[in-house]
Write a protein that holds these residues in place. Sequence first.
Motif, PDB file in Angstrom:
ATOM      1  N   LYS A 217       0.827  -1.205   0.000  1.00 39.89           N
ATOM      2  CA  LYS A 217       0.000   0.000   0.000  1.00 39.89           C
ATOM      3  C   LYS A 217       0.862   1.255   0.000  1.00 39.89           C
ATOM      4  O   LYS A 217       0.593   2.209  -0.738  1.00 39.89           O
ATOM      5  CB  LYS A 217      -0.921   0.000   1.219  1.00 39.89           C
ATOM      6  N   ALA A 218       1.896   1.259   0.821  1.00 43.79           N
ATOM      7  CA  ALA A 218       2.775   2.431   0.896  1.00 43.79           C
ATOM      8  C   ALA A 218       3.487   2.658  -0.434  1.00 43.79           C
ATOM      9  O   ALA A 218       3.622   3.792  -0.903  1.00 43.79           O
ATOM     10  CB  ALA A 218       3.791   2.256   2.022  1.00 43.79           C
ATOM     11  N   ARG A 219       3.952   1.568  -1.065  1.00 41.38           N
ATOM     12  CA  ARG A 219       4.684   1.680  -2.334  1.00 41.38           C
ATOM     13  C   ARG A 219       3.770   2.177  -3.458  1.00 41.38           C
ATOM     14  O   ARG A 219       4.132   3.103  -4.207  1.00 41.38           O
ATOM     15  CB  ARG A 219       5.275   0.324  -2.693  1.00 41.38           C
ATOM     16  N   ASN A 220       2.581   1.594  -3.577  1.00 46.52           N
ATOM     17  CA  ASN A 220       1.656   2.009  -4.637  1.00 46.52           C
ATOM     18  C   ASN A 220       1.203   3.456  -4.450  1.00 46.52           C
ATOM     19  O   ASN A 220       1.088   4.218  -5.411  1.00 46.52           O
ATOM     20  CB  ASN A 220       0.437   1.085  -4.666  1.00 46.52           C
ATOM     21  N   PHE A 221       0.973   3.833  -3.192  1.00 42.11           N
ATOM     22  CA  PHE A 221       0.535   5.201  -2.950  1.00 42.11           C
ATOM     23  C   PHE A 221       1.646   6.194  -3.261  1.00 42.11           C
ATOM     24  O   PHE A 221       1.386   7.309  -3.727  1.00 42.11           O
ATOM     25  CB  PHE A 221       0.074   5.356  -1.498  1.00 42.11           C
ATOM     26  N   THR A 222       2.887   5.796  -3.024  1.00 41.51           N
ATOM     27  CA  THR A 222       4.028   6.656  -3.367  1.00 41.51           C
ATOM     28  C   THR A 222       4.058   6.930  -4.868  1.00 41.51           C
ATOM     29  O   THR A 222       4.272   8.075  -5.306  1.00 41.51           O
ATOM     30  CB  THR A 222       5.350   5.999  -2.938  1.00 41.51           C
ATOM     31  N   LEU A 223       3.838   5.910  -5.677  1.00 43.41           N
ATOM     32  CA  LEU A 223       3.835   6.068  -7.135  1.00 43.41           C
ATOM     33  C   LEU A 223       2.681   6.962  -7.592  1.00 43.41           C
ATOM     34  O   LEU A 223       2.837   7.801  -8.486  1.00 43.41           O
ATOM     35  CB  LEU A 223       3.748   4.696  -7.807  1.00 43.41           C
ATOM     36  N   PHE A 224       1.513   6.800  -6.962  1.00 42.38           N
ATOM     37  CA  PHE A 224       0.375   7.653  -7.294  1.00 42.38           C
ATOM     38  C   PHE A 224       0.663   9.111  -6.946  1.00 42.38           C
ATOM     39  O   PHE A 224       0.355  10.025  -7.718  1.00 42.38           O
ATOM     40  CB  PHE A 224      -0.880   7.180  -6.562  1.00 42.38           C
ATOM     41  N   VAL A 225       1.257   9.345  -5.764  1.00 38.48           N
ATOM     42  CA  VAL A 225       1.598  10.706  -5.348  1.00 38.48           C
ATOM     43  C   VAL A 225       2.538  11.347  -6.363  1.00 38.48           C
ATOM     44  O   VAL A 225       2.356  12.512  -6.751  1.00 38.48           O
ATOM     45  CB  VAL A 225       2.238  10.699  -3.939  1.00 38.48           C
ATOM     46  N   PHE A 226       3.536  10.586  -6.835  1.00 34.91           N
ATOM     47  CA  PHE A 226       4.490  11.153  -7.794  1.00 34.91           C
ATOM     48  C   PHE A 226       3.795  11.562  -9.096  1.00 34.91           C
ATOM     49  O   PHE A 226       4.002  12.673  -9.595  1.00 34.91           O
ATOM     50  CB  PHE A 226       5.593  10.143  -8.095  1.00 34.91           C
ATOM     51  N   LEU A 227       2.954  10.691  -9.651  1.00 30.73           N
ATOM     52  CA  LEU A 227       2.292  11.000 -10.921  1.00 30.73           C
ATOM     53  C   LEU A 227       1.332  12.174 -10.776  1.00 30.73           C
ATOM     54  O   LEU A 227       1.366  13.126 -11.573  1.00 30.73           O
ATOM     55  CB  LEU A 227       1.546   9.766 -11.434  1.00 30.73           C
ATOM     56  N   SER A 228       0.475  12.118  -9.769  1.00 27.86           N
ATOM     57  CA  SER A 228      -0.538  13.159  -9.617  1.00 27.86           C
ATOM     58  C   SER A 228       0.085  14.509  -9.279  1.00 27.86           C
ATOM     59  O   SER A 228      -0.367  15.554  -9.760  1.00 27.86           O
ATOM     60  CB  SER A 228      -1.549  12.760  -8.540  1.00 27.86           C
ATOM     61  N   MET A 229       1.147  14.511  -8.468  1.00 24.45           N
ATOM     62  CA  MET A 229       1.776  15.773  -8.108  1.00 24.45           C
ATOM     63  C   MET A 229       2.627  16.350  -9.240  1.00 24.45           C
ATOM     64  O   MET A 229       2.833  17.553  -9.306  1.00 24.45           O
ATOM     65  CB  MET A 229       2.614  15.602  -6.837  1.00 24.45           C
ATOM     66  N   THR A 230       3.114  15.500 -10.124  1.00 23.90           N
ATOM     67  CA  THR A 230       3.776  16.019 -11.322  1.00 23.90           C
ATOM     68  C   THR A 230       2.782  16.835 -12.138  1.00 23.90           C
ATOM     69  O   THR A 230       3.079  17.946 -12.605  1.00 23.90           O
ATOM     70  CB  THR A 230       4.332  14.872 -12.174  1.00 23.90           C
ATOM     71  N   ALA A 231       1.568  16.292 -12.287  1.00 29.42           N
ATOM     72  CA  ALA A 231       0.516  17.027 -12.989  1.00 29.42           C
ATOM     73  C   ALA A 231       0.139  18.299 -12.231  1.00 29.42           C
ATOM     74  O   ALA A 231      -0.036  19.371 -12.825  1.00 29.42           O
ATOM     75  CB  ALA A 231      -0.707  16.133 -13.162  1.00 29.42           C
ATOM     76  N   TYR A 232       0.029  18.197 -10.918  1.00 26.06           N
ATOM     77  CA  TYR A 232      -0.399  19.317 -10.077  1.00 26.06           C
ATOM     78  C   TYR A 232       0.549  20.504 -10.178  1.00 26.06           C
ATOM     79  O   TYR A 232       0.119  21.667 -10.202  1.00 26.06           O
ATOM     80  CB  TYR A 232      -0.484  18.817  -8.631  1.00 26.06           C
ATOM     81  N   PHE A 233       1.861  20.220 -10.253  1.00 30.91           N
ATOM     82  CA  PHE A 233       2.859  21.294 -10.169  1.00 30.91           C
ATOM     83  C   PHE A 233       3.381  21.774 -11.520  1.00 30.91           C
ATOM     84  O   PHE A 233       4.173  22.716 -11.547  1.00 30.91           O
ATOM     85  CB  PHE A 233       4.035  20.851  -9.300  1.00 30.91           C
ATOM     86  N   MET A 234       2.968  21.168 -12.628  1.00 33.60           N
ATOM     87  CA  MET A 234       3.508  21.591 -13.922  1.00 33.60           C
ATOM     88  C   MET A 234       3.178  23.045 -14.251  1.00 33.60           C
ATOM     89  O   MET A 234       3.944  23.736 -14.913  1.00 33.60           O
ATOM     90  CB  MET A 234       3.003  20.680 -15.043  1.00 33.60           C
ATOM     91  N   GLN A 235       2.039  23.528 -13.778  1.00 35.71           N
ATOM     92  CA  GLN A 235       1.648  24.903 -14.082  1.00 35.71           C
ATOM     93  C   GLN A 235       2.226  25.914 -13.107  1.00 35.71           C
ATOM     94  O   GLN A 235       2.096  27.118 -13.307  1.00 35.71           O
ATOM     95  CB  GLN A 235       0.116  25.008 -14.091  1.00 35.71           C
ATOM     96  N   GLU A 236       2.870  25.448 -12.021  1.00 34.24           N
ATOM     97  CA  GLU A 236       3.271  26.350 -10.939  1.00 34.24           C
ATOM     98  C   GLU A 236       4.190  27.470 -11.419  1.00 34.24           C
ATOM     99  O   GLU A 236       4.055  28.625 -11.003  1.00 34.24           O
ATOM    100  CB  GLU A 236       3.948  25.550  -9.825  1.00 34.24           C
ATOM    101  N   LEU A 237       5.142  27.153 -12.300  1.00 35.99           N
ATOM    102  CA  LEU A 237       6.133  28.143 -12.724  1.00 35.99           C
ATOM    103  C   LEU A 237       5.758  28.871 -14.012  1.00 35.99           C
ATOM    104  O   LEU A 237       6.463  29.793 -14.417  1.00 35.99           O
ATOM    105  CB  LEU A 237       7.500  27.472 -12.908  1.00 35.99           C
ATOM    106  N   ILE A 238       4.679  28.466 -14.647  1.00 37.28           N
ATOM    107  CA  ILE A 238       4.356  29.071 -15.945  1.00 37.28           C
ATOM    108  C   ILE A 238       3.029  29.823 -15.966  1.00 37.28           C
ATOM    109  O   ILE A 238       2.766  30.570 -16.910  1.00 37.28           O
ATOM    110  CB  ILE A 238       4.350  28.006 -17.076  1.00 37.28           C
TER     111      ILE A 238
END
Length: 426
Positions: free
Chosen positions: A221-242
């Motif tokens: 559970k911890a490993r799968n959730f870590t992978l989900f956090v990485f993917l979703s947060m990559t999407a979340y933060f792509m607009q932060e600097l632009i």
Amino acid sequence: MTLSWFQIFRLGLVQMALGAIVVLTTSTLNRLMVVELAMPAVLPGLLVALHYGIQMTRPQWGFASDTGGKRTRWIIGGMVALAVGAFMAACGILVLANSFALGMVVSIIAYALIGLGVGASGTSLLALLATTTVPHRRAAAATITWLMMIFGIAMTAGIVGSLLDPYTPALLLRIVGAVVLSAIVLTIVAVWRIEEKLIAVREPDLTPFMEGLKEVWQERKARNFTLFVFLSMTAYFMQELILEPYAGLVFNFTPGESTSLSGAQNGGVFIGMLTVGIMATGFKIGALRNWVIAGCLGSAAALGVIALIGPMGPGAPLMPATVALGFFNGMFAVAAIGSMMALAGEGREQREGTRMGLWGAAQAIAAGFGGLIGAAMVDLLRIPLSDAQAFGSVFIFEALLFIAATWMAAKIMERPAQAPVMVPGE
């Protein structure tokens, strides 16, 4: 002894102070580099990526808390490092205008301090929450503190945006100095003597750090959730600097207006989080899994709108579209936070801080990676395309990542067999 609701709200003030400082470095200073100093977007992207990259130390901060480290010391010390780094970053803007080489040296040191400060203070705070909050309050505690952080971001961005016009370097230093000093004072008041009254760790744990981290990574559970956090947060933060440079270059927003745009976006995040809390708690509508999926899909749709209105130029409804993006981001984030705090207590005991640190590191890496990739893509696409088309293409790509995160959430997040975890409306 465990945290009372009043103590949870007090610790939320630390998150609010963290958000108030970080929004200046990722939004206001970023926009000044790209628009006022006419630098490539990838330059502030690299600096922000540096501060996120240094946060890869988060698991070690969390592990130290699990083994009995003094959290109050790290929370206050981290906030001081963050404050000094943010003020140095503002000074770096002034130096960059006259000397690129010296300005970059100052900025690199500043953003390294920012990363260390956020990692030490933020992770130690979450570890304190995870280990001293009774299990049935963990999701609610994380949500409260996160809402307070978003409030700090939105309030700071709005106030700074109104005060920063007409922009002058001296005004920038006065504003940043006032914000960072206020954050330090607020943090000291918030954590004063709380830890003395709590027993966060029952007995010392002498397990080496890498062995403890390996134990957590072996939990499915911890490993799968870590992978989900990485993917979703990559999407979340792509607009932060632009997003702010997009507002300035395509819609002719002033520095104050674009900072206010960031504040409005985070105001939308706050409302989205509050909405999920009220619906899930007051009306018991929807499980966390469903709110995550709805938030990801809504974020993708809002990004599509932001991309499509680019060719309209000044006068286009960028503000409401950005608020909508914030609203759906908030829906997704608060549901993910509720799941995170619930999962923090599952598995081997005395590893709550390590799990929070692991997920915090995944988020930090994704934030740095997403922000840097978004800025680099804009720089490359602006060569053959117009500004509106270049930025719009990146927003569309970000929307596709949110759709991929939706699919992953549907796969790895378990359908509830009982009533969903309820979170109130950090």
